[in-house]
Write a protein that holds these residues in place. Structure first.
Motif, PDB file in Angstrom:
ATOM      1  N   LYS A   1       0.810  -1.226   0.000  1.00 57.22           N
ATOM      2  CA  LYS A   1       0.000   0.000   0.000  1.00 57.22           C
ATOM      3  C   LYS A   1       0.841   1.272   0.000  1.00 57.22           C
ATOM      4  CE  LYS A   1      -4.090  -1.941   2.286  1.00 57.22           C
ATOM      5  NZ  LYS A   1      -4.989  -1.841   3.462  1.00 57.22           N
ATOM      6  N   LEU A   2       1.941   1.262   0.756  1.00 54.91           N
ATOM      7  CA  LEU A   2       2.727   2.492   0.936  1.00 54.91           C
ATOM      8  C   LEU A   2       4.065   2.473   0.207  1.00 54.91           C
ATOM      9  CD1 LEU A   2       2.090   3.024   4.762  1.00 54.91           C
ATOM     10  CD2 LEU A   2       0.848   4.017   2.835  1.00 54.91           C
ATOM     11  N   GLY A   3       4.456   1.292  -0.291  1.00 56.52           N
ATOM     12  CA  GLY A   3       5.726   1.193  -0.998  1.00 56.52           C
ATOM     13  C   GLY A   3       6.851   0.671  -0.113  1.00 56.52           C
ATOM     14  N   ARG A   4       7.905   0.205  -0.755  1.00 61.79           N
ATOM     15  CA  ARG A   4       9.014  -0.414  -0.028  1.00 61.79           C
ATOM     16  C   ARG A   4       9.813   0.589   0.809  1.00 61.79           C
ATOM     17  NH1 ARG A   4       9.707  -5.591  -0.929  1.00 61.79           N
ATOM     18  NH2 ARG A   4       8.729  -6.546  -2.769  1.00 61.79           N
ATOM     19  N   MET A   5       9.828   1.843   0.372  1.00 58.10           N
ATOM     20  CA  MET A   5      10.528   2.860   1.159  1.00 58.10           C
ATOM     21  C   MET A   5       9.871   3.013   2.540  1.00 58.10           C
ATOM     22  SD  MET A   5      13.117   3.973  -0.524  1.00 58.10           S
ATOM     23  CE  MET A   5      13.509   5.528   0.256  1.00 58.10           C
ATOM     24  N   ALA A   6       8.560   2.967   2.558  1.00 59.25           N
ATOM     25  CA  ALA A   6       7.838   3.040   3.833  1.00 59.25           C
ATOM     26  C   ALA A   6       8.134   1.803   4.674  1.00 59.25           C
ATOM     27  CB  ALA A   6       6.341   3.167   3.580  1.00 59.25           C
ATOM     28  N   GLY A   7       8.183   0.649   4.003  1.00 63.20           N
ATOM     29  CA  GLY A   7       8.520  -0.588   4.711  1.00 63.20           C
ATOM     30  C   GLY A   7       9.914  -0.528   5.313  1.00 63.20           C
ATOM     31  N   ASP A   8      10.854   0.056   4.562  1.00 62.69           N
ATOM     32  CA  ASP A   8      12.229   0.194   5.078  1.00 62.69           C
ATOM     33  C   ASP A   8      12.262   1.079   6.315  1.00 62.69           C
ATOM     34  OD1 ASP A   8      13.173  -1.424   3.087  1.00 62.69           O
ATOM     35  OD2 ASP A   8      14.043   0.182   1.876  1.00 62.69           O
ATOM     36  N   LYS A   9      11.466   2.151   6.317  1.00 63.08           N
ATOM     37  CA  LYS A   9      11.427   3.050   7.469  1.00 63.08           C
ATOM     38  C   LYS A   9      10.904   2.326   8.706  1.00 63.08           C
ATOM     39  CE  LYS A   9      10.898   7.402   4.911  1.00 63.08           C
ATOM     40  NZ  LYS A   9      10.018   8.564   4.641  1.00 63.08           N
ATOM     41  N   VAL A  10       9.931   1.437   8.497  1.00 60.72           N
ATOM     42  CA  VAL A  10       9.404   0.658   9.621  1.00 60.72           C
ATOM     43  C   VAL A  10      10.481  -0.273  10.178  1.00 60.72           C
ATOM     44  CG1 VAL A  10       7.749  -1.133  10.276  1.00 60.72           C
ATOM     45  CG2 VAL A  10       7.012   0.774   8.843  1.00 60.72           C
ATOM     46  N   LEU A  11      11.201  -0.945   9.288  1.00 58.22           N
ATOM     47  CA  LEU A  11      12.271  -1.846   9.723  1.00 58.22           C
ATOM     48  C   LEU A  11      13.358  -1.091  10.491  1.00 58.22           C
ATOM     49  CD1 LEU A  11      12.671  -4.016   6.488  1.00 58.22           C
ATOM     50  CD2 LEU A  11      11.625  -4.723   8.651  1.00 58.22           C
ATOM     51  N   ILE A  12      13.701   0.089  10.014  1.00 58.85           N
ATOM     52  CA  ILE A  12      14.720   0.905  10.686  1.00 58.85           C
ATOM     53  C   ILE A  12      14.236   1.339  12.066  1.00 58.85           C
ATOM     54  CG2 ILE A  12      15.929   3.124  10.602  1.00 58.85           C
ATOM     55  CD1 ILE A  12      16.012   2.785   7.532  1.00 58.85           C
ATOM     56  N   LYS A  13      12.953   1.712  12.160  1.00 54.92           N
ATOM     57  CA  LYS A  13      12.399   2.114  13.456  1.00 54.92           C
ATOM     58  C   LYS A  13      12.441   0.963  14.456  1.00 54.92           C
ATOM     59  CE  LYS A  13       8.254   3.871  15.744  1.00 54.92           C
ATOM     60  NZ  LYS A  13       6.864   4.359  15.607  1.00 54.92           N
ATOM     61  N   VAL A  14      12.044  -0.225  14.003  1.00 51.86           N
ATOM     62  CA  VAL A  14      12.074  -1.408  14.874  1.00 51.86           C
ATOM     63  C   VAL A  14      13.504  -1.693  15.323  1.00 51.86           C
ATOM     64  CG1 VAL A  14      11.684  -3.899  14.983  1.00 51.86           C
ATOM     65  CG2 VAL A  14      10.003  -2.418  13.859  1.00 51.86           C
ATOM     66  N   SER A  15      14.444  -1.602  14.411  1.00 60.07           N
ATOM     67  CA  SER A  15      15.844  -1.887  14.720  1.00 60.07           C
ATOM     68  C   SER A  15      16.396  -0.911  15.750  1.00 60.07           C
ATOM     69  CB  SER A  15      16.689  -1.824  13.445  1.00 60.07           C
ATOM     70  OG  SER A  15      16.213  -2.739  12.492  1.00 60.07           O
ATOM     71  N   ARG A  16      16.072   0.358  15.586  1.00 66.17           N
ATOM     72  CA  ARG A  16      16.557   1.371  16.529  1.00 66.17           C
ATOM     73  C   ARG A  16      16.001   1.150  17.931  1.00 66.17           C
ATOM     74  NH1 ARG A  16      16.087   6.778  12.646  1.00 66.17           N
ATOM     75  NH2 ARG A  16      17.999   6.375  11.451  1.00 66.17           N
ATOM     76  N   GLN A  17      14.734   0.756  18.008  1.00 65.14           N
ATOM     77  CA  GLN A  17      14.135   0.477  19.312  1.00 65.14           C
ATOM     78  C   GLN A  17      14.778  -0.753  19.952  1.00 65.14           C
ATOM     79  OE1 GLN A  17      12.206   2.372  21.008  1.00 65.14           O
ATOM     80  NE2 GLN A  17      11.813   3.867  19.397  1.00 65.14           N
ATOM     81  N   LEU A  18      15.075  -1.750  19.122  1.00 63.25           N
ATOM     82  CA  LEU A  18      15.743  -2.952  19.631  1.00 63.25           C
ATOM     83  C   LEU A  18      17.111  -2.611  20.213  1.00 63.25           C
ATOM     84  CD1 LEU A  18      15.049  -5.786  17.034  1.00 63.25           C
ATOM     85  CD2 LEU A  18      14.523  -5.825  19.479  1.00 63.25           C
ATOM     86  N   ILE A  19      17.874  -1.812  19.481  1.00 63.09           N
ATOM     87  CA  ILE A  19      19.202  -1.411  19.950  1.00 63.09           C
ATOM     88  C   ILE A  19      19.091  -0.619  21.249  1.00 63.09           C
ATOM     89  CG2 ILE A  19      21.203   0.044  19.409  1.00 63.09           C
ATOM     90  CD1 ILE A  19      20.743  -0.697  16.432  1.00 63.09           C
ATOM     91  N   ARG A  20      18.075   0.229  21.331  1.00 63.08           N
ATOM     92  CA  ARG A  20      17.919   1.091  22.499  1.00 63.08           C
ATOM     93  C   ARG A  20      17.593   0.310  23.770  1.00 63.08           C
ATOM     94  NH1 ARG A  20      14.284   4.333  25.122  1.00 63.08           N
ATOM     95  NH2 ARG A  20      12.486   3.518  23.999  1.00 63.08           N
TER      96      ARG A  20
END
Length: 334
Positions: free
Chosen positions: A228-247
């Motif tokens: 629905k939103l495109g792969r760029m949006a999907g990448d942003k979600v993955l990056i957000k999840v990763s940053r929270q995991l690291i934190r």
């Protein structure tokens, strides 16, 4: 005690992967010390006036026998013993500068960049810079006492060359290792690197008799985000999840992007209840990003393969349970 001190001096990545660090250190150290042994022994044997033949045996003994033992039984050696290789190498180098004729001392200059590649590669910046200053301070003192011509020029140029080469080589090696071991998008460990680390964490958990929890989770309806939103949006979600995991993860935890929208965590000294608490915190931090997770605890009869298989099945069981309206569903006998 000594092992803990040595571990604290290592870079964070090598603290996590301690077993591989020791093996790599011994293998590289063996090659270096074999070279130093050849140079040192040959140099002294070529000096007709040299009477301290026992020093030749010192070079040969340390630079050939000990590293050879390290190379073959490195996994059984303690960390502090492995790390003796660098200081002993510097001591041999200073001894060589003390006994060589003054006009031959300059030949030892090329050894510094080779030896300091180890400290730049494995250790934290504060330690390797201190090491660099101390060794070159001692070098300057030895050459000054021996009245070696242009000793100050030799020390300054060799120091500068060693620092430059060490930083450049370390930067290149770091980039290569990052490309090989980490996911380019999220910066988390990739599957291959994570599995290698977890194999060591399993051995450590059994040796020290502490719990080890493995968590697998993926993002719910991630395909719909891409569609629905495109792969760029999907990448942003993955990056957000990763940053929270690291934190929220600790230094000892090993976090990876398993593949696609799947993530894996290895949590040493963590039981199932503590792992659940961590995932509950992650869910809160992610807000409207929903995840399904499975948690398993290391069992006495587990191998790496069986542990990961159980974690994977547990995650899909949770996902199916959520999909079916939270009904109690047992998948694959979990």
């Amino acid at each position: 005690m000594l092992n803990d001190i040595c571990r604290s001096l290592l870079k964070k990545g090598f603290q996590t992967d301690l077993e591989n660090t020791r093996i790599e250190y011994n293998e590289l150290g063996t090659l270096f010390l074999l070279g130093i042994g050849v140079i040192g022994a040959t140099s002294m044997l070529l000096l007709p006036w040299f009477e301290l033949k026992w020093m030749v045996y010192l070079f040969v003994g340390y630079a050939f026998i000990i590293p050879a033992i390290n190379l073959f039984i490195s996994s059984g050696l303690v960390l502090w013993f492995s790390m003796l290789q660098s200081p002993v190498s510097y001591a041999l180098l200073l001894a060589l500068q003390w006994i060589l004729p003054t006009d031959m001392v300059y030949l030892t200059g090329f050894i510094y960049p080779i030896s300091f590649v180890f400290t730049f590669h494995f250790y934290r910046p504060a330690y390797y810079l201190t090491n660099l200053i101390v060794v070159f301070g001692l070098t300057a003192w030895v050459l000054f006492l021996r009245q070696v011509p242009y000793w100050d020029v030799f020390v300054i140029t060799t120091f500068g060359g060693t620092l430059t080469i060490g930083l450049v080589v370390n930067n290149l090696v770091t980039k290569i290792l990052k490309l090989a071991n980490y996911d380019a998008l999220t910066g988390l460990a990739n599957r291959r690197h994570w599995e290698a680390i977890v194999a060591h964490l399993i051995a450590l958990a059994r040796r020290e008799e502490h719990p080890l929890s493995i968590v697998f989770f993926d993002l719910d309806d991630f395909k719909k985000i891409n569609d629905k939103l495109g792969r760029m949006a999907g990448d942003k979600v993955l990056i957000k999840v990763s940053r929270q995991l690291i934190r929220i993860s600790r230094d000892a935890d090993m976090v990876a992007r398993w593949g696609g929208d799947e993530f894996a965590l290895a949590l040493p000294n963590t039981d199932k209840q503590q792992a659940e608490a961590m995932m509950s915190r992650l869910t809160t931090e992610l807000g409207d990003i929903s995840v399904s997770h499975g948690i398993v605890l290391l069992q006495a009869d587990d191998t790496l393969a069986t542990l990961l298989a159980r974690a994977d099945k547990s995650m899909y069981s949770a996902k199916l349970e959520k999909h079916n309206g939270n009904r109690q569903v047992q998948l694959f006998g979990i």
